[in-house]
Design a protein around this motif. Structure first.
Motif, PDB file in Angstrom:
ATOM      1  N   LYS A 170       0.804  -1.225   0.000  1.00 17.66           N
ATOM      2  CA  LYS A 170       0.000   0.000   0.000  1.00 17.66           C
ATOM      3  C   LYS A 170       0.836   1.275   0.000  1.00 17.66           C
ATOM      4  CE  LYS A 170      -0.904   0.030   4.964  1.00 17.66           C
ATOM      5  NZ  LYS A 170      -1.896  -0.181   5.994  1.00 17.66           N
ATOM      6  N   GLU A 171       1.914   1.312   0.757  1.00 15.76           N
ATOM      7  CA  GLU A 171       2.744   2.520   0.779  1.00 15.76           C
ATOM      8  C   GLU A 171       3.409   2.744  -0.569  1.00 15.76           C
ATOM      9  OE1 GLU A 171       5.387   3.011   4.118  1.00 15.76           O
ATOM     10  OE2 GLU A 171       3.963   1.954   5.423  1.00 15.76           O
ATOM     11  N   HIS A 172       3.846   1.681  -1.188  1.00 15.42           N
ATOM     12  CA  HIS A 172       4.492   1.778  -2.499  1.00 15.42           C
ATOM     13  C   HIS A 172       3.528   2.334  -3.553  1.00 15.42           C
ATOM     14  CE1 HIS A 172       6.965   0.727  -5.930  1.00 15.42           C
ATOM     15  NE2 HIS A 172       5.951   0.057  -6.427  1.00 15.42           N
ATOM     16  N   ILE A 173       2.325   1.795  -3.611  1.00 13.93           N
ATOM     17  CA  ILE A 173       1.396   2.277  -4.638  1.00 13.93           C
ATOM     18  C   ILE A 173       0.890   3.683  -4.316  1.00 13.93           C
ATOM     19  CG2 ILE A 173       0.780   0.007  -5.525  1.00 13.93           C
ATOM     20  CD1 ILE A 173      -1.790   0.083  -3.959  1.00 13.93           C
ATOM     21  N   TYR A 174       0.796   4.022  -3.042  1.00 18.19           N
ATOM     22  CA  TYR A 174       0.405   5.386  -2.680  1.00 18.19           C
ATOM     23  C   TYR A 174       1.480   6.381  -3.139  1.00 18.19           C
ATOM     24  CZ  TYR A 174      -0.781   9.568  -0.108  1.00 18.19           C
ATOM     25  OH  TYR A 174      -1.084  10.869   0.217  1.00 18.19           O
ATOM     26  N   LYS A 175       2.757   6.033  -2.905  1.00 14.40           N
ATOM     27  CA  LYS A 175       3.852   6.912  -3.322  1.00 14.40           C
ATOM     28  C   LYS A 175       3.827   7.154  -4.828  1.00 14.40           C
ATOM     29  CE  LYS A 175       8.077   6.263  -2.256  1.00 14.40           C
ATOM     30  NZ  LYS A 175       9.380   5.669  -1.916  1.00 14.40           N
ATOM     31  N   HIS A 224      -0.101  14.611  -6.812  1.00 17.73           N
ATOM     32  CA  HIS A 224       0.378  15.609  -5.854  1.00 17.73           C
ATOM     33  C   HIS A 224      -0.635  16.117  -4.842  1.00 17.73           C
ATOM     34  CE1 HIS A 224       4.166  15.689  -7.878  1.00 17.73           C
ATOM     35  NE2 HIS A 224       3.568  15.934  -9.016  1.00 17.73           N
ATOM     36  N   ASN A 225      -1.631  15.337  -4.542  1.00 21.60           N
ATOM     37  CA  ASN A 225      -2.456  15.659  -3.377  1.00 21.60           C
ATOM     38  C   ASN A 225      -3.058  14.372  -2.837  1.00 21.60           C
ATOM     39  OD1 ASN A 225      -5.371  15.378  -4.078  1.00 21.60           O
ATOM     40  ND2 ASN A 225      -4.905  16.960  -5.581  1.00 21.60           N
ATOM     41  N   GLN A 226      -3.327  14.405  -1.553  1.00 20.55           N
ATOM     42  CA  GLN A 226      -3.713  13.195  -0.840  1.00 20.55           C
ATOM     43  C   GLN A 226      -5.018  12.592  -1.350  1.00 20.55           C
ATOM     44  OE1 GLN A 226      -4.132  13.758   3.374  1.00 20.55           O
ATOM     45  NE2 GLN A 226      -4.182  11.579   3.792  1.00 20.55           N
ATOM     46  N   GLU A 227      -6.026  13.431  -1.552  1.00 19.55           N
ATOM     47  CA  GLU A 227      -7.335  12.907  -1.953  1.00 19.55           C
ATOM     48  C   GLU A 227      -7.275  12.213  -3.310  1.00 19.55           C
ATOM     49  OE1 GLU A 227      -6.992  16.296  -1.116  1.00 19.55           O
ATOM     50  OE2 GLU A 227      -7.522  15.953   0.971  1.00 19.55           O
ATOM     51  N   ALA A 255      -4.601  11.037  -4.777  1.00 16.76           N
ATOM     52  CA  ALA A 255      -3.737   9.858  -4.664  1.00 16.76           C
ATOM     53  C   ALA A 255      -4.515   8.680  -4.093  1.00 16.76           C
ATOM     54  CB  ALA A 255      -2.516  10.169  -3.806  1.00 16.76           C
ATOM     55  N   LEU A 256      -5.350   8.946  -3.096  1.00 13.27           N
ATOM     56  CA  LEU A 256      -6.168   7.872  -2.525  1.00 13.27           C
ATOM     57  C   LEU A 256      -7.179   7.350  -3.534  1.00 13.27           C
ATOM     58  CD1 LEU A 256      -6.693   9.264   1.088  1.00 13.27           C
ATOM     59  CD2 LEU A 256      -5.254   7.322   0.397  1.00 13.27           C
ATOM     60  N   ASP A 257      -7.734   8.246  -4.362  1.00 15.26           N
ATOM     61  CA  ASP A 257      -8.644   7.806  -5.432  1.00 15.26           C
ATOM     62  C   ASP A 257      -7.914   6.893  -6.413  1.00 15.26           C
ATOM     63  OD1 ASP A 257     -10.766   9.222  -4.379  1.00 15.26           O
ATOM     64  OD2 ASP A 257     -10.578  10.912  -5.780  1.00 15.26           O
ATOM     65  N   VAL A 258      -6.699   7.278  -6.781  1.00 19.65           N
ATOM     66  CA  VAL A 258      -5.905   6.478  -7.712  1.00 19.65           C
ATOM     67  C   VAL A 258      -5.605   5.114  -7.088  1.00 19.65           C
ATOM     68  CG1 VAL A 258      -3.650   6.285  -8.853  1.00 19.65           C
ATOM     69  CG2 VAL A 258      -4.922   8.446  -8.947  1.00 19.65           C
ATOM     70  N   VAL A 259      -5.222   5.102  -5.827  1.00 16.90           N
ATOM     71  CA  VAL A 259      -4.933   3.836  -5.143  1.00 16.90           C
ATOM     72  C   VAL A 259      -6.184   2.957  -5.121  1.00 16.90           C
ATOM     73  CG1 VAL A 259      -4.374   2.787  -2.906  1.00 16.90           C
ATOM     74  CG2 VAL A 259      -3.020   4.720  -3.754  1.00 16.90           C
ATOM     75  N   LYS A 264      -6.959  18.997 -14.723  1.00 14.47           N
ATOM     76  CA  LYS A 264      -6.870  20.207 -13.925  1.00 14.47           C
ATOM     77  C   LYS A 264      -5.407  20.541 -13.669  1.00 14.47           C
ATOM     78  CE  LYS A 264      -7.319  17.841  -9.520  1.00 14.47           C
ATOM     79  NZ  LYS A 264      -8.078  17.678  -8.330  1.00 14.47           N
ATOM     80  N   VAL A 265      -5.186  21.740 -13.220  1.00 11.06           N
ATOM     81  CA  VAL A 265      -3.839  22.142 -12.870  1.00 11.06           C
ATOM     82  C   VAL A 265      -3.458  21.421 -11.584  1.00 11.06           C
ATOM     83  CG1 VAL A 265      -2.384  24.081 -12.192  1.00 11.06           C
ATOM     84  CG2 VAL A 265      -4.154  24.390 -13.942  1.00 11.06           C
ATOM     85  N   ILE A 266      -2.287  20.842 -11.587  1.00 11.74           N
ATOM     86  CA  ILE A 266      -1.841  20.083 -10.431  1.00 11.74           C
ATOM     87  C   ILE A 266      -1.029  21.007  -9.542  1.00 11.74           C
ATOM     88  CG2 ILE A 266      -0.443  18.153  -9.668  1.00 11.74           C
ATOM     89  CD1 ILE A 266      -1.012  16.933 -12.435  1.00 11.74           C
ATOM     90  N   SER A 267      -1.449  21.100  -8.304  1.00 10.86           N
ATOM     91  CA  SER A 267      -0.704  21.937  -7.367  1.00 10.86           C
ATOM     92  C   SER A 267      -0.002  21.047  -6.360  1.00 10.86           C
ATOM     93  CB  SER A 267      -1.644  22.897  -6.651  1.00 10.86           C
ATOM     94  OG  SER A 267      -2.556  22.165  -5.875  1.00 10.86           O
ATOM     95  N   ILE A 268       1.132  21.508  -5.941  1.00  5.71           N
ATOM     96  CA  ILE A 268       1.884  20.769  -4.935  1.00  5.71           C
ATOM     97  C   ILE A 268       1.545  21.368  -3.586  1.00  5.71           C
ATOM     98  CG2 ILE A 268       4.197  20.206  -4.124  1.00  5.71           C
ATOM     99  CD1 ILE A 268       5.095  20.385  -7.029  1.00  5.71           C
ATOM    100  N   GLU A 269       1.160  20.519  -2.654  1.00  4.51           N
ATOM    101  CA  GLU A 269       0.775  21.000  -1.343  1.00  4.51           C
ATOM    102  C   GLU A 269       1.977  21.604  -0.624  1.00  4.51           C
ATOM    103  OE1 GLU A 269      -0.976  17.640   0.601  1.00  4.51           O
ATOM    104  OE2 GLU A 269      -2.673  17.598  -0.761  1.00  4.51           O
ATOM    105  N   LYS A 270       1.755  22.739   0.046  1.00  3.63           N
ATOM    106  CA  LYS A 270       2.847  23.388   0.771  1.00  3.63           C
ATOM    107  C   LYS A 270       3.398  22.478   1.854  1.00  3.63           C
ATOM    108  CE  LYS A 270       1.954  28.201  -0.007  1.00  3.63           C
ATOM    109  NZ  LYS A 270       1.916  29.526   0.573  1.00  3.63           N
ATOM    110  N   SER A 271       2.543  21.663   2.437  1.00  3.28           N
ATOM    111  CA  SER A 271       3.016  20.775   3.502  1.00  3.28           C
ATOM    112  C   SER A 271       4.074  19.815   2.974  1.00  3.28           C
ATOM    113  CB  SER A 271       1.847  19.995   4.097  1.00  3.28           C
ATOM    114  OG  SER A 271       1.251  19.173   3.118  1.00  3.28           O
ATOM    115  N   GLU A 272       3.984  19.474   1.688  1.00  5.44           N
ATOM    116  CA  GLU A 272       4.978  18.585   1.096  1.00  5.44           C
ATOM    117  C   GLU A 272       6.360  19.243   1.152  1.00  5.44           C
ATOM    118  OE1 GLU A 272       6.038  16.532  -3.190  1.00  5.44           O
ATOM    119  OE2 GLU A 272       4.129  17.525  -2.923  1.00  5.44           O
TER     120      GLU A 272
END
Length: 174
Positions: A25-30, A37-40, A42-46, A87-95
């Motif tokens: 799971k961690e590998h495919i999430y990465k 480039h965002n959690q939501e 990425a979780l949809d893709v996983v 859509k335009v992909i934004s990188i989260e500042k927390s990253e």
């Protein structure tokens, strides 16, 4: 052990498939996150990748290629997601804030990420797999089902285009 779980999952054992996903799971999430480039998202893709893998596990011919097979499914799901959302992909500042680097280095990382997003998907994929996932060229070739020389060429061209984009960005700032 992994091969045994894969063999059981191929035969229809849902518990074995669940265990495999827990391991990976961690590998495919990465991988998913490196594309969207965002959690939501990425979780949809996983979620999509796991579903597709579950429905297609019976077609996996060689259990030793499970990781490569799952990686390829995840990449395809990420690309499909990007094509659907457009859509335009934004990188989260927390990253960026999590990087233990100087402020100037954070800007360089952001520039790199933004320019990586501008690359053609075939170049982006090879660069991500090589430098973010630390796969060898042979592993990338197996994952993408392409000849090693094609992978080498795509990596070279992608890095050249990335370098040009970064240089153009520096020239504009000066």
């Amino acid at each position: 052990m992994l091969n045994e779980l894969v063999q059981k999952a191929i035969k229809g054992d849902g518990d074995s498939f669940y265990e495999l996903i827990q391991i990976k799971k961690e590998h495919i999430y990465k991988i998913a996150y490196s594309y969207v480039h965002n959690q939501e998202d990425a979780l949809d893709v996983v979620h999509d990748a796991v579903y597709k893998a579950f429905t297609a596990i019976g077609s996996l011919k060689n259990p030793q290629y499970f990781s490569t097979w799952l990686t390829k499914i995840t990449i395809n799901c990420a690309i499909d997601h990007l094509n659907k959302t457009k859509k335009v992909i934004s990188i989260e500042k927390s990253e960026l804030e999590n990087f233990p680097v100087e402020e100037n280095d954070k800007e360089a990382i952001l520039d790199l990420r933004q320019n990586l997003e501008k690359l053609d998907i075939k170049y982006k994929t090879v660069i991500i797999l090589r430098y973010f996932e630390d796969l060898t060229l042979n592993e990338i070739a197996a994952t993408l089902n392409l000849p090693i020389n094609t992978i080498k060429a795509q990596l070279y061209r992608g890095l050249q285009r990335l370098k040009i984009q970064l240089e153009e960005g520096d020239a504009i700032e000066k």
